[in-house]
Design a protein around this motif. Structure first.
Motif, mmCIF file in Angstrom:
data_model
loop_
_atom_site.group_PDB
_atom_site.id
_atom_site.type_symbol
_atom_site.label_atom_id
_atom_site.label_comp_id
_atom_site.label_asym_id
_atom_site.label_seq_id
_atom_site.Cartn_x
_atom_site.Cartn_y
_atom_site.Cartn_z
ATOM 1 N N ARG A 236 44.114 41.930 38.276
ATOM 2 C CA ARG A 236 43.486 40.579 38.348
ATOM 3 C C ARG A 236 44.218 39.321 37.926
ATOM 4 O O ARG A 236 44.746 38.524 38.618
ATOM 5 N N ALA B 194 40.442 35.329 41.781
ATOM 6 C CA ALA B 194 40.901 36.747 41.654
ATOM 7 C C ALA B 194 39.823 37.623 41.125
ATOM 8 O O ALA B 194 39.954 38.758 41.345
ATOM 9 N N SER C 268 47.007 38.729 40.702
ATOM 10 C CA SER C 268 46.503 38.194 41.781
ATOM 11 C C SER C 268 46.179 36.950 41.523
ATOM 12 O O SER C 268 46.698 35.918 42.240
#
Lengths: 510, 487
Positions: free
Chosen positions: A326, A482, A329
């Motif tokens: 996460r 994200a 991203s």
């Protein structure tokens, strides 16, 4: 559930596309830049309507597409790209073609393709969206029919594009054969419970899909089309290629790899390949960029180098868990946003320059600091941002991105990336040198930039500096975007804790 | 608040200058002068308002800046006894460099804007207390410097400008790695906190972190063998830039070593101190010998800077409070003296258009005022008692003698060399047979030239006869560092 409201922003975009084409059909004599402004208006309405989905419960259309914050972010960004590119095209196209409606219509449609690449949570849908974007681009690249270079670029792009689509489809069919489903959730579940005898097929499937999307984002060794397409395409389309095509590709990769392939250590089967492609891409792109004489080709290779940096994050997502993925991203989304703003800034300036001089060589920029200091400054800002110098977007976003992707498995790629940043500084400085240290050619006089391009250049340059010095708000947004990518993964992980029988039952309900 | 104004006032002036219409471009120098006098006045007021009895940072500004993932950055400025005198030095030399370039007519708006941005970046480096903010200010200096040398320079200006930028970026790449490793091991970019923490458990050994930071600062100081950018940059830069470069930019390196390397990683600094002393001594001697055989006046002063900055490193190597105070004092004294020396060389070059020592001679007859200033600056540079450089050198040598006497002996020989090259140069340039080639040239004749020379010369004398003025301020800051080193 069939919830047609999720498509409303694209109804607007599509509606405007039809409107633009209809107007020219019935009033062929209309000034072509009015069409550009109408398209920009459409993009604006499209982006604003997307904002209404913010903070709502993520909607899905029969599990095929997912309307969460990630999709909204990509929608707004996609609409923004179309907005800038259509304004950029206004005077460029007016001087070069008699019919422009299809061009603007296709821009909007290509944007829709981009959005559904990001939204798709099912392989066939993802493929169709990807083709929607690609087909629009094939036509747009060849839009200057009388220009041989443009037609050649288009043909090359179509042939290689068809080849890559075939690979993508073959990979899909292998994954479908192994997992029995095309939804991302179903694939993730099936992959985590699969029998070991199907490993070879899975790995080949991964690799083929990787090749297919690698073509879209022009990763080495699937990059051969990019320099030719960039060089031959109309300049605003080159901007569109290097922003929208990459954004769509990475949105699809993020969604697919985080949603379907990353769970339960599945990443170990493809992460190394992504890391190697990343290393090859950044090194190849930057080294070849040094030798370029044409600005568009230089930008093509430099953007290949940039893609290499971004792929490092994808490899890292494969190695890490959901929380790590996460963060990585979010940093990647932030970096792509910064990259897009810088790229659009560069192309706004290059378009203004090209409109005046019809020269797209690097030497053509000689003495621009004397004849048009504003453009020289703007180009410098964009190039410094690409090179990752402090105060510009590229520094902050690259720093966050590499930091979030730092894992022991990837130290070597990150080291290589830092080294590559230095190589890239060299050829960016060569361009800047032309503008600042040489005198303009004989007889060149000071000239003015059209107000639209001037305003866009100023706004985007402020954006680049803003992201570079105060990335906080944008990072918050990227982080929100994200989050949903890995929510499903986390839910799925929770499901996998359950006995195997229930998991299978859950997967068949999709 | 005061510091925010101090740091960003020149940047605001730069923006104003760039917004001037072309017809009014003559105003650029006046705006630059007004801004630099304003920050000079402000910094002098802050200097006297500074509470010398108090350790720690004063005039602190602290605001949340970026909070992204594991990056917690603040907008955090503050000055202590180490940075306050350097801030005054920077503002004084900013004013001096604006004045020496008062006659620049080529693209004046861009020129003065660059000069002002340069000033902002150096001031920022000296008072930033967030490591990333520090790094940003550190890098900001590159953009104006590159343009100033490449556009307004002379000779192989593009080559020199590029070399300068590449060297600095090479160093700061290492520095950035060091900063990130340090900051992530402690979870903060706060220099004040890092300066109090026990650093351990970094991703790479602390010795490497120290080395990375040291390379970054060492390029700027410069240390032999990372010094080769300096003579090129100096000789091809316009006068004002040479003044800033020698006067304050080199000090960023010394300040960085003291503030970051020594304060944050005192243990490693202690282990490596013999290397500091050795590199310092080698820089003094090597710089001195190379200076002796220069034929270009600016290159000569540039190489003498390498030698003089070696004294700073030698003092840091001793890691004693006397030596560290001497090193800090040397940075100030060298800043003012070399600033003056470059100013004089520049004024002379403006008239004769040559820097070749062999072509000059007997200028004392034709330009008595300029020659006086030149000789005065030369005396300062060779360390004549009652001038600033003397105090600094003596303090460093006294403080270092106990620990590394061999290095001090080498250093003292370096001072003998400096007397040699300075006096020999003066003899060749200022005295000797008169050359009629230069007969018609005017002496120092503009008010701005008079004010620069008089102002800097006065500072050299103040530093030489009343060292307590600054030493009292440096003392507590150095003691804080020494407490770290001792524990």
């Amino acid at each position: 559930m069939r919830d047609y409201t999720v498509f409303i922003p694209e109804y607007i975009a599509g509606g405007f596309a039809v409107l633009v084409i209809a107007i020219e059909l019935f009033r062929p004599a209309i000034r072509k830049d009015y069409l550009a402004y109408l398209t920009a208006l459409g993009a604006l309405a499209w982006g604003v309507s997307a904002l209404f989905f913010l903070g709502k419960d993520p909607n899905s259309y029969q599990g095929l597409i997912q309307l969460d914050n990630f999709t909204t972010y990509m929608r707004v960004l996609g609409a923004g790209i179309v907005f800038v590119v259509s304004l950029m095209s206004a005077s460029y196209l007016r001087e070069r073609t008699k019919t422009a409606a299809e061009y603007y219509g296709l821009l909007l449609v290509a944007g829709c393709g981009l959005v559904y690449m990001a939204a798709a949570r099912e392989l066939i849908t993802a493929y169709i969206s990807l083709e929607l974007l690609s087909f629009c681009l094939y036509i747009l690249v060849g839009f200057l029919k009388r220009d041989n270079l443009s037609s050649e670029a288009s043909l090359k792009y179509i042939l290689l594009g068809a080849f890559s689509s075939a690979m993508f489809l073959y990979g899909m069919s292998l994954i479908y054969g192994v997992t029995g489903t095309t939804t991302y959730d179903g694939i993730a579940t099936a992959l985590s419970t699969r029998a070991s005898t199907t490993d070879a097929a899975t790995v080949v499937g991964f690799m083929l899909i990787l090749a297919g999307v690698g073509f879209k984002v022009s990763a080495v060794p699937f990059h051969m089309w990019a320099p030719d397409a960039y060089e031959g395409a109309p300049l605003p389309i080159t901007a569109f290629l290097s922003t929208a095509s990459k954004l769509g590709g990475f949105a699809l990769i993020l969604r697919l790899f985080s949603g379907a392939f990353a769970g339960n250590g599945g990443g170990s089967e493809w992460s190394w390949a992504v890391a190697i492609i990343a290393a090859a891409t950044m090194t190849g792109g930057n080294l070849v960029a040094i030798q370029q004489k044409n600005l568009k080709r230089l930008v093509a290779y430099s953007s290949i180098g940039q893609v290499g940096y971004m792929l490092v994050v994808i490899a890292a997502i494969g190695y890490g868990d959901a929380a790590f993925g996460r963060d990585a991203s979010a940093a990647l989304i932030l970096h792509i946003t910064g990259y897009i703003v810088s790229t659009l800034l560069l192309f706004v300036a290059l378009t203004a320059h090209y409109n005046r001089t019809n020269d797209d060589t690097i030497v053509g920029l000689r003495g621009l600091a004397e004849t048009q200091p504003f453009l020289a400054l703007v180009i410098t800002v964009a190039l410094f941002s690409f090179a990752g110098l402090p105060f510009f977007a590229g520094f902050a976003t690259k720093l966050f991105m590499f930091q979030s992707a730092t894992r022991t498995e990837l130290y070597w790629v990150i080291g290589l990336a830092v080294l590559n940043s230095f190589i890239s500084l060299y050829y960016y400085l060569m361009v800047i040198r032309q503008m600042y240290l040489f005198d303009p050619p004989e007889g060149a006089t000071r000239w003015k930039v059209s107000p639209v391009l001037w305003a866009m250049g100023a706004a985007l340059a402020v954006g680049v500096l803003f992201i570079g010095m105060y990335p906080q708000p944008l990072f918050k947004a990227a982080d929100k975007a994200a989050t949903p990518l890995f929510q499903q993964g986390a839910d799925l992980h929770a499901q996998n804790e359950m006995p195997a029988g229930t998991t299978l039952a859950a997967s068949t309900t999709h | 608040m005061e510091l925010t104004v101090l740091v960003f006032l020149p940047a605001v002036a730069a923006a104003l200058i760039l917004l001037l219409p072309q017809k009014q471009e003559g105003l650029a120098r006046w705006i630059a002068l007004a801004a630099s006098v304003a920050i000079l006045a402000l910094s002098i007021w802050m200097f006297f308002d500074f509470d010398k009895g108090q350790t720690g940072f004063q005039y602190v500004v602290r605001k949340e800046w970026v909070d992204v993932g594991s990056f917690n950055l603040q907008y955090f400025l503050g000055a202590d006894g180490l940075s306050m005198p350097l801030l005054v030095l920077t503002t004084a030399l900013t004013a001096a460099s604006v004045l020496v370039s008062f006659s620049v007519t080529m693209r004046p708006r861009a020129y003065y804007a660059c000069l002002m941005v340069l000033s902002t970046s150096v001031l920022g480096v000296f008072c930033a207390l967030d490591f990333m903010l520090f790094f940003l200010f550190w890098e900001l200096e590159l953009f104006p410097m590159f343009l100033l040398i490449a556009v307004w320079g002379s000779g192989r200006k593009e080559y020199s400008a590029t070399k300068f930028v590449l060297y600095t970026i090479f160093g700061s790449a290492f520095m950035l790695v060091g900063i990130l490793v340090l900051a992530f091991s402690q979870g903060t970019f706060d220099i004040e906190q890092l300066g109090q923490a026990q650093i351990a458990g970094t991703a790479i050994p602390v010795g490497w972190v120290f080395l990375f930071l040291f390379i970054g600062f060492g390029v700027k100081l410069p240390i032999v063998p990372l010094h080769t950018w300096l003579p090129d940059a100096h000789s091809d830069a316009p006068t004002a830039v040479s003044v800033m470069l020698a006067g304050v930019l080199l000090k960023m390196g010394g300040y960085g070593i003291l503030r970051m390397c020594v304060t944050i990683l005192p243990g490693v600094a202690d282990d490596y101190s013999v290397w500091f002393a050795a590199i310092g001594a080698v820089s003094i001697l090597y710089g001195g010998f190379i200076t002796l055989r220069q034929t270009d006046l600016k290159r000569l002063v540039a190489y003498s800077s390498v030698s003089h900055m070696g004294i700073v490193l030698l003092g840091i190597g001793a890691l004693g409070s006397t030596a560290l105070m001497g090193a800090t004092y040397q940075m100030l004294a060298h800043g003012v003296i070399t600033g003056l020396l470059f100013g004089m060389v520049g004024l002379m070059y403006d008239r004769t258009h040559t820097r070749e020592i062999a072509r000059l001679g007997g200028l004392a007859r034709q330009m008595p005022l300029l020659a006086t200033g030149m000789v005065f600056a030369g005396f300062g540079s060779l360390g004549l008692p009652a001038l600033g450089g003397f105090i600094a050198e003596v303090t460093v040598f006294l403080g270092t003698f106990e620990r590394y006497e061999w290095a001090v002996l080498m250093g003292i020989f370096g001072v003998v060399l400096s007397a040699g090259y300075i006096l020999w140069t003066m003899q060749r340039v200022v005295f000797g047979p008169v050359r009629h080639e230069w007969d018609s040239l005017p002496d120092q004749n503009h008010w701005w030239e008079h004010s620069v020379v008089a102002g800097l010369a006065a500072l050299v004398i103040v530093l030489g006869v009343y060292p307590a003025l600054v030493m009292d301020m440096i003392g507590p800051a150095i003691n804080t560092i020494m407490l770290r080193v001792g524990s």
